[in-house]
Design an enzyme around this catalytic site. Sequence first.
Site, PDB file in Angstrom:
ATOM      1  N   ASP A  51       0.824  -1.206   0.000  1.00  0.00           N
ATOM      2  CA  ASP A  51       0.000   0.000   0.000  1.00  0.00           C
ATOM      3  C   ASP A  51       0.858   1.256   0.000  1.00  0.00           C
ATOM      4  OD1 ASP A  51      -2.332  -1.560   0.133  1.00  0.00           O
ATOM      5  OD2 ASP A  51      -2.060  -1.806   2.285  1.00  0.00           O
ATOM      6  N   ASP A 195      16.355  21.448  -2.585  1.00  0.00           N
ATOM      7  CA  ASP A 195      15.436  20.713  -3.469  1.00  0.00           C
ATOM      8  C   ASP A 195      16.015  20.535  -4.876  1.00  0.00           C
ATOM      9  OD1 ASP A 195      13.227  19.801  -4.915  1.00  0.00           O
ATOM     10  OD2 ASP A 195      11.988  21.574  -4.554  1.00  0.00           O
ATOM     11  N   SER A 234      -4.181  18.871  -2.505  1.00  0.00           N
ATOM     12  CA  SER A 234      -3.358  19.717  -1.637  1.00  0.00           C
ATOM     13  C   SER A 234      -2.985  21.054  -2.288  1.00  0.00           C
ATOM     14  CB  SER A 234      -2.079  18.966  -1.259  1.00  0.00           C
ATOM     15  OG  SER A 234      -1.349  18.648  -2.419  1.00  0.00           O
ATOM     16  N   GLY A 365       5.712  22.866  -8.789  1.00  0.00           N
ATOM     17  CA  GLY A 365       5.924  23.509  -7.496  1.00  0.00           C
ATOM     18  C   GLY A 365       7.396  23.564  -7.111  1.00  0.00           C
ATOM     19  N   HIS A 366       8.248  23.123  -8.014  1.00  0.00           N
ATOM     20  CA  HIS A 366       9.675  23.021  -7.673  1.00  0.00           C
ATOM     21  C   HIS A 366      10.527  23.979  -8.513  1.00  0.00           C
ATOM     22  CE1 HIS A 366       9.092  19.388  -5.210  1.00  0.00           C
ATOM     23  NE2 HIS A 366       8.159  19.077  -6.097  1.00  0.00           N
TER      24      HIS A 366
END
Lengths: 554, 554
Positions: A51, A195, A234, A365-366
Amino acid sequence: MAIDKKENIKIIPLGGLEDIGMNITVIEYEDSIIIVDCGLAFPDDDMLGIDLVVPDITYLQENRSKIKGFVITHGHEDHIGALPYVLKEINAPIYATRLTMGIIEGKLKEHPLKPVKKKVIKYGQSINLGAFRIEFIRVNHSIGDASALAIHTPAGVIVHTGDFKIDYTPVFGDVMDLAKFADLGRKGVLAMMCDSTNALRPGFTMSEKTVGKTFDNIFTEHASHRLIIATFASNVDRVQQIINSAHKFGRKVVLEGRSMVNIITVADELGYLQIPENTLIKTEEMKNYTDEQLVLITTGSQGESMAALSRMAASIHKKVKIKPSDVVVFSSSPIPGNEKAVSKVMNELALQGANIIFQDTHVSGHACQEEIKLLYSLVKPKYSIPVHGEFRHLKAQADLVANMGWDKENIIVMKSGNVLSIGQEGAEIIGQVQAGAVLVDGLGIGDVGNIVLRDRQNLAENGIIVVVLTLEKKSNQVMAGPDIVSRGFVYVRESEDLIEEARKIVEAAVEECMKKKVVDWGKIKLVIRETLSDYLWKKMRRSPMILPIIMEVE
Amino acid sequence: MAIDKKENIKIIPLGGLEDIGMNITVIEYEDSIIIVDCGLAFPDDDMLGIDLVVPDITYLQENRSKIKGFVITHGHEDHIGALPYVLKEINAPIYATRLTMGIIEGKLKEHPLKPVKKKVIKYGQSINLGAFRIEFIRVNHSIGDASALAIHTPAGVIVHTGDFKIDYTPVFGDVMDLAKFADLGRKGVLAMMCDSTNALRPGFTMSEKTVGKTFDNIFTEHASHRLIIATFASNVDRVQQIINSAHKFGRKVVLEGRSMVNIITVADELGYLQIPENTLIKTEEMKNYTDEQLVLITTGSQGESMAALSRMAASIHKKVKIKPSDVVVFSSSPIPGNEKAVSKVMNELALQGANIIFQDTHVSGHACQEEIKLLYSLVKPKYSIPVHGEFRHLKAQADLVANMGWDKENIIVMKSGNVLSIGQEGAEIIGQVQAGAVLVDGLGIGDVGNIVLRDRQNLAENGIIVVVLTLEKKSNQVMAGPDIVSRGFVYVRESEDLIEEARKIVEAAVEECMKKKVVDWGKIKLVIRETLSDYLWKKMRRSPMILPIIMEVE
């Protein structure tokens, strides 16, 4: 060289450096440990039946007494998703910004856990945890309230960017706090963990607001159709922009999908969304409105089989039925690995006549390369530690930073479990702790591992043949069988002859064993396995799992 | 309306209209049938253990006597790959261009088949097959010798484009025969079946030659490194361009991967490649040259686990070891579904220090929107039948053609198995024949179907628990067991208690059956299955397959 000098700190990533997901990093000094993020990963294709995947926290369990708390950068699953599993073992306080904490609380509610201390932190605020002082710094990302961290340690300042981009025209809140990063840079930063997700992409990531303009265009062009827009639950700013367009063009908004309703409810309650009155309606109220008065915002943009959009596409959604006049917008990019699933949903929607739009409706978003370079120019860390990405993303950031003039020795590409000792006089990987993926299957955490997965892979590809045989204890004579039962192998009805022939061959092999007075069951099983396996390979070029079972009667 | 008028022909696609792959179309008039292409498809993710997928040819078997032959447009697997399987049932002559036939012959050699008649056709040449005359027309594509077909029928001319793009500067041979298409258009075309793969993409597909320029740049920029270039074995023009750059920059060329060696050998023998003397060397000879004198051309651009490049990346290739100074070029785009596999190989190569290049090194072989529009303008078919693509690609071509002014009633989006009756007075889907996917697993063709796949899926996700029990025939008393054996379920050693508890629960349930004098084995098995299933769901939230087996002794 600074081999674990007294003033050095340790940085130990327990995940997140080989694949996207499962971000969790230990920062340690003497008897103080803080844990930055605590994310899960989604299973790879070869993790059959799994899962989700959580980090191995043996190291945390062994150093339980040192742990001062979790500091969380933002509310995405790959940064918070393992909390319910890790908190079972490590009950330590959680520090996060308001929206992030709201999402964490929603998540923890679904798990039976002991109460845990939670403290909401504001941008600019600092907290002291053991030997560390941690400042939360505003960054932009595809979720609200995302933070970078400035971790003040006895060895110097560590900047952890979390996930970020620079958005000069954010939908909610302000631009990333570039001045603060510049300020830290001026005062001196030991290392930046940055990041790397988009480090292979040149240029700048577009502002979230550009998507809003696309929505306005879509609302204008398709004014007479019902709109269904799929996006990440989100991405509150994305949802805000759809609501803005809906309000501007006089449409009611319907939210579909459990996580969409959950997160948007939290964001709304906490004030991260401006929903004009009478804009939101329930799915049941749709019947009171015409198509041109409606826009649905739904989960399922990744083709997830149980998500609302997928159920609409497969005509098994209880409340929403796709019409040939519907316009369906995918406000997302497929995450690598989901391309075929997304394509399947698009085809199903198209088959029902829906018009599908997927261009110019998403931004990342990066940070891309120019943003990463900008941040390095401001922060000027002595050491660069690329994080958050697959190896080639980390490598791309390393190359980028090297091209900016950083000494290659000061660019450290780590692996999960590496123990980096770092201080003003040097940085070195001085060891390795246990780290890796723990598989979650149902309520079982870690009870499925490589052997079980290998069996599942074999079962999946070839099926199983069970051979049962009953022997008399005293005489070791065959009392019943051998019988053959198969699953996942062939259509039994159409292959009766084959199965019977296989049975006879096994029977002959067993008789041969009896004649030779073989009493060792292990040997008999081996003979069954080899005989049957040979036969099936020659006859069919297949290798099902063969499971001989011998029973004994008095 | 022309419901199966006498002068009408039938068009029956037996595959290729729901997914990419498995292209095969029947064209029928009275007692004449021709089969256009005979391709395979690669298995979907949920087709566990399946090697490949071939079309259901029940309709062909039922109309065997009418079949005049296979006419093949080009040598890609999705157009020729099912031939070895279909020829076993339908021994009919094959008509194709030279390179296409060369590739078919190589393929058929690997299968034990009765001899089949093969005839090589040149561009511009016509063949008569029953009621049909078929002309082969030059098109450009990502494989040499690709053809469109003009099928002259009693009902009018059907143009089948095969797969095509328009390349004004082809690497080998000439530009697509636009004049011939114009000529057909002038004389009147009943219907065009046209490639839809890129119908969602605006603009024009770039010329293959643009990739050659990129190669020259890469050879210049990385002059001191060994180059490894991965591409599709069948893209002979791509390989030609790499050889051209190698020759220009004084490098030797090594071919790696079985299909690369096979296809390039065929293409070279048939004159579709110009390899300068002393350019090609064997892998074993690499040691005689320095890195800057070498370029490897390899299979594995799709991350296929057994391909040469994947073996190099995983350090299990016997002859080629990746060096940190290597430059690896992916001259390809990932086919949807292969993204993660490609990414994995890239990460493995990067971990060994290789520099990876994947931008501007590939162009598509399929026509984009402007090319499709150009072709419709030339051919001016009365009817448009989009083919080769998923539904949304077919739909995109249909929309494109509608925007050009075609009557929507004359644009026919078909499904596999549809029987289209078409003639000068109308076109209508008048029926449906059996069509679909037949799964090939090892030597078995069609012996794995939905039930077996469902079992494999269940086994893959949850594993299996076998419960064996021996009963005495006369008394129906338990003589041995119940014993429990599991595979793919949990780590047995660490879950001994769980398994023992499960065994006891089953034992109690069986005893209860005995007490109640239940003699029906079906009922006993049901009780075992339900008892164990309940227990495991409550305890673990898992649902393994449960297989009770009862044996009987006298």
